[in-house]
Design a protein around this motif. Sequence first.
Motif, PDB file in Angstrom:
ATOM      1  N   LYS A  11      24.599 -30.430 -18.081  1.00 27.02           N
ATOM      2  CA  LYS A  11      25.422 -31.011 -19.142  1.00 27.02           C
ATOM      3  C   LYS A  11      26.742 -30.270 -19.343  1.00 27.02           C
ATOM      4  O   LYS A  11      27.785 -30.889 -19.504  1.00 27.02           O
ATOM      5  N   SER A  12      26.696 -28.970 -19.337  1.00 25.22           N
ATOM      6  CA  SER A  12      27.895 -28.177 -19.637  1.00 25.22           C
ATOM      7  C   SER A  12      28.655 -27.751 -18.383  1.00 25.22           C
ATOM      8  O   SER A  12      29.596 -26.962 -18.461  1.00 25.22           O
TER       9      SER A  12
ATOM     10  N   ASP B 182      30.308 -29.513 -15.026  1.00 21.93           N
ATOM     11  CA  ASP B 182      30.625 -30.741 -14.300  1.00 21.93           C
ATOM     12  C   ASP B 182      30.732 -30.523 -12.796  1.00 21.93           C
ATOM     13  O   ASP B 182      30.363 -31.394 -12.004  1.00 21.93           O
TER      14      ASP B 182
END
Length: 214
Positions: free
Chosen positions: A21-22, A24
């Motif tokens: 999620k954090s 990319d």
Amino acid sequence: MYYRIKPLKIKTKKAVGYNIKSLDSLYVIKDYYLKNNKPQFEGYSEDKEGEYLVGNAKWYNENNILLDSRDFNYKENTKSKFAFPKWPILYIDYKIATKSQFIGGIELCLDCENKNKLFLGLGFGVTSYNDTNYGLPDLHLSYNTAKFLFVKGGISDKHAYGLAGMTVLNLLDLGFGYSQPFNNNKIPVIKGFTFGATFRFSSNQKAYTQIRIM
């Protein structure tokens, strides 16, 4: 010695097979041996220096044989880069103060994932005093930086010592310092300004400072 091609970024899912999620994207880190251009390391990292690895990482020897393969979990990796050392390092040590000392033993690289290395050593050697040989145990801690400097402190059952100086890729440490005996009246007395040289031998390439050519 090895060199690194300029790291490129790819999507995290393509690199490690799952989304974070954090995070990319990740840098693709590839190092090659200078002498034959064969892979030395392959992996993915949050940063282009390759300090914070994510996913599967592989290390190879100069004959392209896999030495180590390790999976780095993203959450665990951001908390700590420390891993218990797998390979002991053999060391040979020579020091001279009032008397010459020859010592051999093993070291553990306590923080080999970092550029700066921390070595904990335990060994045994001999020194001669009044034509008599004496056993000399050795326990030391050596902090070696990526800027080719080191500082080292150690003890035996007869004395304590401290050294600082230059390291040649952690293969060879050369330093000056001082030795202080625990008892000036109990031989052998090892005291005064001290020169020391330490040689390290290990199959763990991460124990040595690597020269990187970008």
